[in-house]
Design a protein around this motif. Structure first.
Motif, short mmCIF file in Angstrom:
data_model
loop_
_atom_site.label_atom_id
_atom_site.label_comp_id
_atom_site.label_asym_id
_atom_site.label_seq_id
_atom_site.Cartn_x
_atom_site.Cartn_y
_atom_site.Cartn_z
N ALA A 91 6.62 6.04 6.84
CA ALA A 91 5.54 5.06 6.75
C ALA A 91 6.07 3.63 6.84
N LEU A 92 7.18 3.36 6.16
CA LEU A 92 7.75 2.00 6.19
C LEU A 92 8.25 1.65 7.59
N ILE A 103 11.56 11.03 2.68
CA ILE A 103 11.53 10.83 4.12
C ILE A 103 10.13 10.46 4.63
N ALA A 104 9.08 10.90 3.92
CA ALA A 104 7.72 10.53 4.31
C ALA A 104 7.46 9.05 4.03
N LEU A 129 0.84 -1.20 0.00
CA LEU A 129 0.00 0.00 0.00
C LEU A 129 0.87 1.25 0.00
N VAL A 130 1.91 1.26 0.81
CA VAL A 130 2.83 2.40 0.88
C VAL A 130 3.52 2.60 -0.46
N PHE A 131 3.98 1.53 -1.07
CA PHE A 131 4.65 1.62 -2.37
C PHE A 131 3.70 2.23 -3.41
N ALA A 166 8.55 6.13 14.87
CA ALA A 166 7.76 6.39 13.67
C ALA A 166 6.31 6.67 14.03
N GLN A 167 5.76 5.92 14.96
CA GLN A 167 4.36 6.12 15.36
C GLN A 167 4.17 7.47 16.05
#
Length: 356
Positions: free
Chosen positions: A241-242, A236-237, A221-223, A254-255
């Motif tokens: 997410a990854l 960097i965004a 989904l991120v890709f 990250a969270q």
């Protein structure tokens, strides 16, 4: 054994009673910060020390008590350092929460409350730094990309508040005045909007605890979203997410930066993107001053624990070149933040290598 660290009346560093005129310091890592958050202590490594009290080429490694645990963090290129070890001639990028702390803590150059001086005071009461308000101005009060009028209002308001608190504080000024902030805003606006759209696409779907199977679906989904918004693979965004998917534990770095939720708003995405922009501003300013040999050091000061942890993940940082005005930066991320999932790690490697 922990050693006493302070500043003399001239603002020079004093370690166990020995005055140091100037020094360099090795940035601390993500592991150092997590250790410090649990023990209050951190190991510091000094080199290039100039002092008649130390022999030439002396290197010092010492354990110090960090009096600002979970309170104030000083981020530098390649990691972070304790506030007590800020170097003179530092351009200090200030987060909004730091501006609020200055205004609430000081009045006419003095502390409002009769409390012992601490490391925060040693930064702002010795007048050896120049406070840069760029991150403050960009984020603004209205949680959206500011127009020229909003920027003018922000600059005037924050300057007045800071000067009321600390009349002698040096606030960084640029040759083209507020035009510098307009230019900076214009340079980032398109990227900010793309990153906001990306985070709004993925954040609500990342608000969960992942299994091995659900991780792979989330990564895909991120890709897809990164490609849809035309973000670079190493943006960097995308990295944020990854890392939200793969970092182990509750309330990970990250969270804490992403602040994902089932209902993820435009304001949420803007806040997260401004945090990421602050890290990039730190890197770009460091590169400018090193490249031009200005003699200035650059640091970013914040009370945001999540942002500090996330930034400290990017260790062993080097600038490898530039392309169309953008810096190419290579950084290592410690393997301890990943779960034991070789399939996922391979997916990441293929993505960053352009094989996906």
């Amino acid at each position: 054994m922990e050693q006493e660290v302070g500043r003399n009346l001239l603002g020079k560093l004093v370690v166990s009673g020995k005055t140091i005129d100037s020094f360099d310091i090795a940035p601390n890592s993500f592991a150092d910060m997590t250790t410090m958050n649990s023990t209050d202590a951190v190991t510091v490594r000094l080199f290039d020390i100039v002092s008649y009290m130390f022999e030439k080429d002396t290197k010092i490694e010492l354990s110090v008590k960090n009096l600002h645990k979970n309170d104030v963090f000083l981020l530098v290129f390649g990691g972070w350092i304790p506030c007590s070890f800020i170097k003179n001639n530092t351009i200090l990028l200030a987060d909004r929460n730091i501006v609020s702390e200055i205004v609430s803590r000081y009045q006419n150059g003095k502390k409002k409350k009769d409390k012992p001086a601490d490391a925060f005071d040693s930064i702002f009461l010795n007048n050896k730094v120049s406070l840069d308000i760029t991150a403050f101005v960009l984020e603004g009060n209205e949680m959206k990309i500011p127009d020229n009028g909003m920027i003018d209002e922000q600059v005037a308001s924050v300057t007045k508040s800071l000067k009321t608190a600390l009349p002698n504080l040096n606030i960084t000024k640029y040759p083209n005045g507020n035009g510098y902030y307009y230019m900076f805003r214009d340079m980032l606006a398109e990227t900010i909007l793309k990153r906001m759209g990306f985070l709004q696409n993925v954040a609500s779907k990342l608000n969960k605890q992942f299994t091995e199977k659900s991780r792979e679906a989330a990564v895909k989904l991120v890709f897809c979203s990164a490609e849809e918004l035309q973000l670079q693979k190493s943006d960097i965004a995308v990295l944020l997410a990854l890392l939200r998917i793969t970092m182990v534990g509750k309330k990970t770095a990250a969270q804490l930066v992403l602040k994902d939720s089932q209902v993820y708003s435009e304001v949420d995405s803007y806040n997260a993107v401004c945090d990421l922009s602050a890290i990039e501003l730190l890197v770009n300013m460091h590169n400018f001053h090193v490249g031009n040999r200005t003699g200035y050091n650059v640091a970013f000061i914040t009370k945001d624990k999540g942002l500090s942890l996330f930034s400290s993940l990017l260790s062993n940082t080097t600038v490898t070149g530039s392309n169309d005005g953008n810096l190419n930066v290579r950084a290592s991320i410690t393997g301890e933040v990943f779960d034991n999932d070789p399939v996922l790690v391979q997916m990441y490697e293929d993505w960053f290598a352009g094989k996906i």
